[in-house]
Design a protein around this motif. Structure first.
Motif: not given
Length: 187
Positions: A142, A148, A115, A136, A95, A140
């Protein structure tokens, strides 16, 4: 799973509910774009080229190096986040590297600052966010909104400025005792 076991063992040695200085999450957010830049160069084969063979780089990145080479072979020019999917027909599966390649290092910096600002001063929330950012960088997460949601809810619980119920009860009890003593003195 391994990280959860690590946190359980760490909780025995270190108090996870402790606070950390506010500058630590900020500095970590500044470090992640730099790490992303060097990790991208490493995965592209531009860093340590004479010490690492293509085969070992492919094994280390579990094929993600190949996906990155597709970008290079097709002379990829980004037109926004997610635009590489149109070119190669799949996501990069790294990501932060994808964000860096598609919208630049400033975007990675802004993303990291936003974040890590959520973390505030909570040590546990900081560890969890650092773990997520390392994830990330190399894989992957996201595109997985449920994951999340759980991570951000957990971080919000630990990063909250509210005291625990027990501390609040004892503080309120002390206040009521002081108030009671002041009333008795006044009479």
């Amino acid at each position: 799973m391994l990280f959860a076991l690590f946190l359980m063992l760490l909780n025995v040695c270190v108090k996870l509910r402790r606070t950390i200085p506010r500058y630590i999450p900020f500095l970590t957010a500044l470090v992640f774009p730099i790490v992303t830049y060097f990790y991208t160069a490493f995965v592209k084969g531009e860093l340590f080229t004479n010490k690492i063979s293509k085969a070992s780089l492919y094994k280390f990145t579990t094929g993600r190096e190949y996906i990155l080479s597709l970008w290079k072979n097709k002379h990829y020019l980004s037109y926004g986040y997610g635009s590489s999917y149109d070119l190669i027909g799949r996501y990069l599966e790294m990501d932060l590297v994808e964000m860096y390649m598609e919208i630049g290092i400033i975007a990675v910096l802004a993303f990291a600052l936003c974040y890590f600002a959520i973390v505030r001063k909570s040590f546990y929330a900081y560890l969890l966010m650092t773990y997520e950012f390392l994830g990330m960088l190399t894989s992957s997460s996201i595109p997985n909104p449920l994951s999340w949601t759980l991570v951000l809810l957990t971080i919000a619980c630990f990063a909250s400025d509210k005291q625990s119920d027990e501390e609040t009860f004892t503080d309120n009890h002390r206040l009521s005792l002081r108030h009671h003593k002041s009333i008795v003195k006044a009479q």
